[in-house]
Design an enzyme around this catalytic site. Structure first.
Site, PDB file in Angstrom:
ATOM      1  N   ARG A  61      -4.088  28.298   0.917  1.00  0.00           N
ATOM      2  CA  ARG A  61      -3.358  27.523   1.925  1.00  0.00           C
ATOM      3  C   ARG A  61      -4.191  27.235   3.173  1.00  0.00           C
ATOM      4  NH1 ARG A  61      -0.160  29.942  -1.176  1.00  0.00           N
ATOM      5  NH2 ARG A  61      -1.495  31.701  -0.746  1.00  0.00           N
ATOM      6  N   THR A  62      -4.826  28.261   3.720  1.00  0.00           N
ATOM      7  CA  THR A  62      -5.467  28.065   5.027  1.00  0.00           C
ATOM      8  C   THR A  62      -6.593  27.036   4.912  1.00  0.00           C
ATOM      9  OG1 THR A  62      -4.904  30.321   5.630  1.00  0.00           O
ATOM     10  CG2 THR A  62      -6.571  29.233   6.967  1.00  0.00           C
ATOM     11  N   LYS A  91     -28.132  35.908   1.080  1.00  0.00           N
ATOM     12  CA  LYS A  91     -29.564  36.213   1.239  1.00  0.00           C
ATOM     13  C   LYS A  91     -29.805  37.074   2.470  1.00  0.00           C
ATOM     14  CE  LYS A  91     -30.823  31.645  -0.525  1.00  0.00           C
ATOM     15  NZ  LYS A  91     -31.394  30.352  -0.104  1.00  0.00           N
ATOM     16  N   ARG A 112     -13.264  32.196   7.812  1.00  0.00           N
ATOM     17  CA  ARG A 112     -12.570  33.418   7.359  1.00  0.00           C
ATOM     18  C   ARG A 112     -13.631  34.410   6.893  1.00  0.00           C
ATOM     19  NH1 ARG A 112      -7.473  33.527   3.443  1.00  0.00           N
ATOM     20  NH2 ARG A 112      -6.572  32.941   5.447  1.00  0.00           N
ATOM     21  N   HIS A 140      -4.968  36.409  12.578  1.00  0.00           N
ATOM     22  CA  HIS A 140      -4.896  35.130  11.869  1.00  0.00           C
ATOM     23  C   HIS A 140      -4.070  34.195  12.762  1.00  0.00           C
ATOM     24  CE1 HIS A 140      -4.856  32.233   8.772  1.00  0.00           C
ATOM     25  NE2 HIS A 140      -4.474  32.957   7.732  1.00  0.00           N
TER      26      HIS A 140
END
Ligand code: ASP
Length: 318
Positions: A61-62, A91, A112, A140
């Site tokens: 969703r986000t 890396k 995120r 959030h």
């Protein structure tokens, strides 16, 4: 010009009540404009702007609602969906270095990441605005904005309802769930009573409870769900956050500890709105889906309007 212009959105506590309400009003405006068929006008607002979405943890969703929002506003999107394995983080690149790169590629970055504090670290590195799409068990903030919008929209006809006086029950993994951390903090801008229902081991963190009380909220903590639902206006259900447990055995101790069924909703306060940030595992029975109280899919839809509002206010398209 919005006071959010060029601002990082890291913690919901960074936004004043007026700024939050301005986002919600703008979201309502976008919802209405799209319903009126003005998508061609809306699509001119962020032309020539680029959004980067960089996700080191899973998301449906986000990420997609941010990308949908940017597309609806006429902007462009560049994206790394599995940044842990497919970006240079694999890396050994640091967040600082990644911020110094991304600032030349995009006008706003949505990140995120599993580490609490990682959004702030990126914002310190990058010269363009950074929006926190979830930093581990931390916060959030954009979910909190869409949750507030949903609470205002549910049961309010076409308008937005007042939040003062609501009894909000939050249920589940309140320790590890970042959505309840941000939403409870956001709600202290209004006079709201909270009941937190969780096993003691997954209770709302002490520092969050202290913050809420210091901001004037009434907080009760409980382990039984049914009594809390009898006076709740909003039941905000959350998933047991499996990925935050040290082992599957530990997670299995709590999986399924609270399950909302249609029978439970029938016993709850009439008109109660059942919310969930999603994804759902087993904590809301699918027999709830057909009830008018089931707000969670509308909640997910609202994410597009709220993120359209936020992107235009941060990038100056409002
Ligand atoms: N989607 C929400 C989050 O990213 C809730 C969850 O994952 O349970 O925090």
């Amino acid at each position: 010009m919005s006071s959010l212009r060029n601002r990082d959105i890291i913690s919901i506590g960074d936004l004043s009540k007026d700024e939050i309400q301005a986002v919600l009003d703008q979201a309502a405006n976008f919802e209405q404009r799209l319903a009126r068929g003005e998508s061609h006008l809306v699509a001119q607002l962020l032309q020539d702007h680029i959004l980067a979405t960089v996700f080191y943890e899973p998301s449906t969703r986000t990420r997609l609602s941010f990308e949908s929002a940017m597309n609806r506003l006429g902007g462009r999107v560049i994206s790394v969906a599995e940044a842990k394995t497919s970006s240079s983080a694999a890396k050994g690149e640091t967040i600082y270095d990644s911020g110094r790169m991304l600032e030349s590629y995009a006008d706003v970055i949505v990140q995120r990441h599993p580490a609490t504090g990682s959004a702030r670290a990126l914002a310190d590195a990058a010269s363009v605005p950074v929006i926190n799409a979830g930093d581990g068990t931390g916060e959030h903030p954009t979910q909190a904005l869409l949750d507030l919008y949903t609470i205002q929209r549910e049961g309010a006809g076409n308008g937005l309802r007042a939040l003062d006086g609501l009894h909000v029950v939050m249920v589940g993994d309140l320790k590890n769930g970042r959505t309840v951390h941000s939403l409870s903090k956001a709600l202290t801008n209004w006079k709201v009573n909270f009941t937190f229902v969780a096993p003691p081991q997954l209770a709302m963190p002490d520092e969050v409870v202290a913050y809420l009380r210091q901001r004037g909220a009434t907080v009760q903590q409980a382990t039984e769900l049914a009594p809390a639902l009898s006076s709740a206006d909003i039941a905000y259900i959350t998933r047991i956050q499996q990925e935050r447990f040290s082992s599957v055995e530990e997670y299995m101790k709590y999986k399924g500890v609270y399950v909302i069924t249609a029978a439970a909703v029938a016993q709850a306060k009439p008109g109660i709105a059942i919310m969930h940030p999603l994804p759902r595992v087993d904590e809301i029975d699918t027999d709830v889906d057909k009830l008018p109280n089931a707000a969670y899919f509308r909640q997910a839809r609202n994410g597009v309007f709220v993120r359209m509002a936020l992107l235009t206010m941060v990038l100056g398209g409002d």
